[in-house]
Motif scaffolding. Structure first.
Motif, PDB file in Angstrom:
ATOM      1  N   VAL A 192       0.859  -1.186   0.000  1.00  0.00           N
ATOM      2  CA  VAL A 192       0.000   0.000   0.000  1.00  0.00           C
ATOM      3  C   VAL A 192       0.893   1.232   0.000  1.00  0.00           C
ATOM      4  N   VAL A 193       0.355   2.317  -0.457  1.00  0.00           N
ATOM      5  CA  VAL A 193       1.128   3.552  -0.563  1.00  0.00           C
ATOM      6  C   VAL A 193       1.498   4.053   0.830  1.00  0.00           C
ATOM      7  N   GLY A 194       2.786   4.403   0.990  1.00  0.00           N
ATOM      8  CA  GLY A 194       3.262   4.952   2.246  1.00  0.00           C
ATOM      9  C   GLY A 194       3.737   3.925   3.244  1.00  0.00           C
ATOM     10  N   ALA A 195       3.577   2.628   2.953  1.00  0.00           N
ATOM     11  CA  ALA A 195       4.012   1.577   3.877  1.00  0.00           C
ATOM     12  C   ALA A 195       5.472   1.239   3.621  1.00  0.00           C
ATOM     13  N   PRO A 196       6.170   0.675   4.599  1.00  0.00           N
ATOM     14  CA  PRO A 196       7.579   0.309   4.402  1.00  0.00           C
ATOM     15  C   PRO A 196       7.713  -0.958   3.566  1.00  0.00           C
ATOM     16  N   VAL A 197       8.935  -1.187   3.102  1.00  0.00           N
ATOM     17  CA  VAL A 197       9.194  -2.444   2.389  1.00  0.00           C
ATOM     18  C   VAL A 197       9.021  -3.600   3.356  1.00  0.00           C
ATOM     19  N   GLN A 198       8.802  -4.798   2.793  1.00  0.00           N
ATOM     20  CA  GLN A 198       8.487  -5.964   3.621  1.00  0.00           C
ATOM     21  C   GLN A 198       9.682  -6.912   3.625  1.00  0.00           C
ATOM     22  N   ALA A 199      10.527  -6.740   4.639  1.00  0.00           N
ATOM     23  CA  ALA A 199      11.731  -7.546   4.749  1.00  0.00           C
ATOM     24  C   ALA A 199      11.365  -8.987   5.063  1.00  0.00           C
ATOM     25  N   GLY A 200      12.189  -9.905   4.558  1.00  0.00           N
ATOM     26  CA  GLY A 200      11.956 -11.328   4.769  1.00  0.00           C
ATOM     27  C   GLY A 200      11.034 -11.944   3.740  1.00  0.00           C
ATOM     28  N   PHE A 201      10.565 -11.138   2.811  1.00  0.00           N
ATOM     29  CA  PHE A 201       9.658 -11.628   1.775  1.00  0.00           C
ATOM     30  C   PHE A 201      10.120 -11.109   0.418  1.00  0.00           C
ATOM     31  N   ARG A 202       9.727 -11.822  -0.605  1.00  0.00           N
ATOM     32  CA  ARG A 202      10.081 -11.484  -1.978  1.00  0.00           C
ATOM     33  C   ARG A 202       8.812 -11.407  -2.810  1.00  0.00           C
ATOM     34  N   ALA A 203       8.757 -10.409  -3.689  1.00  0.00           N
ATOM     35  CA  ALA A 203       7.581 -10.258  -4.541  1.00  0.00           C
ATOM     36  C   ALA A 203       7.569 -11.337  -5.617  1.00  0.00           C
ATOM     37  N   MET A 204       6.378 -11.718  -6.045  1.00  0.00           N
ATOM     38  CA  MET A 204       6.223 -12.718  -7.100  1.00  0.00           C
ATOM     39  C   MET A 204       6.452 -12.070  -8.462  1.00  0.00           C
ATOM     40  N   PRO A 205       7.351 -12.600  -9.290  1.00  0.00           N
ATOM     41  CA  PRO A 205       7.510 -12.057 -10.641  1.00  0.00           C
ATOM     42  C   PRO A 205       6.243 -12.277 -11.458  1.00  0.00           C
ATOM     43  N   PRO A 206       5.925 -11.381 -12.380  1.00  0.00           N
ATOM     44  CA  PRO A 206       4.706 -11.554 -13.186  1.00  0.00           C
ATOM     45  C   PRO A 206       4.777 -12.792 -14.062  1.00  0.00           C
ATOM     46  N   HIS A 207       3.640 -13.447 -14.225  1.00  0.00           N
ATOM     47  CA  HIS A 207       3.458 -14.628 -15.078  1.00  0.00           C
ATOM     48  C   HIS A 207       4.281 -15.835 -14.613  1.00  0.00           C
ATOM     49  N   LYS A 208       4.811 -15.769 -13.397  1.00  0.00           N
ATOM     50  CA  LYS A 208       5.614 -16.879 -12.891  1.00  0.00           C
ATOM     51  C   LYS A 208       4.809 -17.776 -11.954  1.00  0.00           C
ATOM     52  N   PHE A 209       3.729 -17.254 -11.384  1.00  0.00           N
ATOM     53  CA  PHE A 209       2.934 -18.013 -10.429  1.00  0.00           C
ATOM     54  C   PHE A 209       1.448 -17.888 -10.773  1.00  0.00           C
ATOM     55  N   VAL A 210       0.724 -18.926 -10.425  1.00  0.00           N
ATOM     56  CA  VAL A 210      -0.739 -18.906 -10.477  1.00  0.00           C
ATOM     57  C   VAL A 210      -1.237 -18.952  -9.038  1.00  0.00           C
ATOM     58  N   VAL A 211      -1.888 -17.894  -8.605  1.00  0.00           N
ATOM     59  CA  VAL A 211      -2.435 -17.805  -7.250  1.00  0.00           C
ATOM     60  C   VAL A 211      -3.957 -17.859  -7.354  1.00  0.00           C
ATOM     61  N   HIS A 212      -4.524 -18.921  -6.863  1.00  0.00           N
ATOM     62  CA  HIS A 212      -5.987 -19.080  -6.906  1.00  0.00           C
ATOM     63  C   HIS A 212      -6.554 -18.766  -5.533  1.00  0.00           C
TER      64      HIS A 212
END
Length: 568
Positions: free
Chosen positions: A185-205
């Motif tokens: 969300v806008v204004g929130a800090p980065v989330q250490a200990g986690f990695r963002a999912m690259p686009p088209h690399k995962f299917v999240v249902h």
């Protein structure tokens, strides 16, 4: 496809990321394949702490407990597996965006990909989101010029990921060594200990059973306390069964017994038949009070477990008729099936949306380019809305005689039958036309003449003449009846049989062509046309009837004359 691949935001996609594994298990990181410290037992304190931590953004303990609940509880595993398999076995179809040749080419491309069986084999794992709220599959792409498609789909445990505590929706990869995930969300800090999912690399249902955040979704949250209470009841039931029917052993020792003697007595009591025993001083009393309504207490544990299982069935399947057989269940089976079909259609629709948005569209975009106005082929998972075979058969049986006509090829396709080849043995066919039953000729019958009742009004000359004629016929008829009864019944029978034979031959000569026309006709219209074109020979029947009438009149006159001569 010329140029670089870009994501939905216009950023270039690293093809290396699409072809390598990035969220698999690690040995010393946050994605272990084996649980090193699984929770021992399940009590309100452990379960409550895990749920509160999950609501705050740390669902590792809760996801671990969710796996254990699905694994250990037989009833929950059964009903949840029934719901998953009902969708995983549904047919999968592809519809083009339009009749445009290019759109049909896109649909054929997706159909070719479906033949690999990746989606069919992954449906049950995708539906793991029913219990846990969401599921993740990591995709491995096969990138070839003019053919960029998904080559592998690997299911990943939910405990290797985490919904962002900032928005409750964004799924992040647990990774201590990667660059921290950006703010959700806008204004929130980065989330250490986690990695963002690259686009088209995962299917999240995401499979929400109620409106709410992905962070708090999943049926296992609803049934967790039910399962825990049932395990408590099962444990008590086991202790009850272990001691049920066994006598309680009481060992008594005197006032001067030593500790060694007490120890020996205690060991004798407990070693004799389990733990249902005690030792007390000889001067003490032990009273065993049976609980009120204790006669039915032997099945209280079973009834409680059955009730909890029924609640779990309602949560997962919407009803209990699929899992429990009760009195009157057959009558309500149709309603239960309708409920199950409603849930099945809803589950299949949610999965179809995920597959089309996160798998079909990227494959089309990366192979043929982005399509304007969302003109993409559509994958549909589910049964077509069509009548059952029993409904089709009943409709043909009742509406066919009323004039309904259906192409035989459509009926064969609906029933799954093929067109028989020439000379091939077949089963069935049009029922043969029953033969016409010939007319049954009755023998001649002699009936007495009936006398007319007298007229009440004054007779006219015409009435007097008619009455005279009627009286004469009546007298002649009475003479004929008396003569026949006394002297000549055989003569009448012989004349009647002879006339019947001649008439039967003439009638058969007219019926035989009509019967042949009926047996050879292919329809009612054809039969009517054959009858209109037919020329029946009525001469023989007419001659026979005329001869019979003439013989009857002559015989009657002869009998009357004989009687008058005898009377004169």
């Amino acid at each position: 496809m010329a140029g670089k691949l870009i994501d939905q935001y216009g950023n270039p996609i690293e093809t290396k990321v699409l072809t390598q594994e990035i969220a698999g298990p690690d040995y010393v990181g946050q994605r272990p394949a084996i649980l090193t410290n699984p929770p021992i037992g399940l009590n309100p304190e452990i379960l409550g702490d895990a749920l509160r931590a999950a609501d705050a953004g740390d669902s590792l303990a809760w996801q671990t407990i969710a796996e254990i609940i699905e694994e250990k509880d037989a009833h929950y595993q059964g009903v949840l597996g029934t719901r998953k398999r009902s969708v995983a076995q549904l047919p999968i179809t592809v519809d083009p965006a339009s009749d445009d040749p290019q759109h049909k080419k896109h649909a054929e491309f997706i159909q070719d990909w479906l033949r690999l069986g990746l989606l069919e084999n992954s449906l049950q794992d995708i539906l793991d989101a029913i219990g846990k709220g969401w599921s993740v599959h990591e995709l491995t792409w096969d990138l070839q010029p003019g053919c960029n498609r998904i080559a592998e789909m690997d299911w990943r445990p939910q405990r290797w990921f985490e919904p962002s505590y900032q928005d409750g929706e964004t799924i992040l990869i647990r990774d201590l060594n990667a660059e921290p995930a950006p703010a959700s969300v806008v204004g929130a800090p980065v989330q250490a200990g986690f990695r963002a999912m690259p686009p088209h690399k995962f299917v999240v249902h995401r499979h929400k059973s109620w409106s709410g955040l992905t962070l708090r979704s999943g049926l296992t949250r609803t049934v967790a306390f039910l399962v825990m209470f049932k395990h408590f009841t099962t444990r008590d039931w086991g202790l009850f069964v272990q001691s049920y029917g066994l006598p309680l052993r009481i060992g008594k020792f005197g006032p001067g017994a030593s500790e060694e003697q007490k120890r020996v007595l205690r060991r004798a009591v407990f070693d004799l038949m389990g733990a249902a025993g005690a030792i007390i001083p000889d001067s003490m009393q032990l009273e065993l009070i049976e609980p009120k309504h204790g006669a039915g207490s032997n099945d209280i544990h079973q009834r409680r477990c059955d009730w909890i299982d029924a609640q779990i069935s309602k949560v997962v399947l919407g009803q209990t008729g699929t899992t429990d057989s009760k009195q009157g269940a057959h009558a309500s089976g149709a309603i239960h099936r309708l409920v199950q079909e409603d849930i099945e259609r809803a589950d299949a629709r949610l999965v179809s949306v995920t597959v089309n948005k996160q798998m079909v569209m990227p494959m089309i975009d990366m192979t043929f380019g982005a399509q304007p106005m969302g003109m993409y082929p559509k994958i549909s998972i589910g049964r077509p809305d069509e009548p059952t075979i029993a409904d089709v058969t009943t409709a043909l049986q009742w509406l066919g005689p009323q004039g309904l006509t259906v192409a035989a090829t459509e009926v064969r396709q609906r029933l799954g039958f093929s067109e028989p080849e020439d000379g091939e043995d077949v089963v069935g066919g049009r029922a043969p036309t029953p033969p016409v039953t010939p007319a049954h000729t009755l023998p001649a019958e002699v009936r007495p003449a009936k006398e007319e009742p007298p007229q009440a009004s004054a007779p006219t000359p015409q009435d007097e003449a008619a009455a005279t004629q009627t009286t004469l016929h009546s007298q002649l008829g009475q003479v004929l009846i008396r003569h026949t009864r006394d002297n000549g019944p055989g003569l009448v029978s012989a004349l009647s049989a002879s006339a019947a034979r001649e008439c039967a031959e003439g009638f058969a000569a007219m019926c035989r062509p009509a019967q042949d026309a009926y047996e050879q006709a292919t329809s009612l219209e054809d039969f009517r046309a054959r009858l209109e074109a037919m020329k029946l020979p009525p001469e023989q029947l007419a001659d026979a009837m005329a001869n019979a009438i003439m013989v009857a009149e002559l015989a009657g006159e002869a009998m009357v004359l004989d009687q008058m001569r005898a009377d004169g």
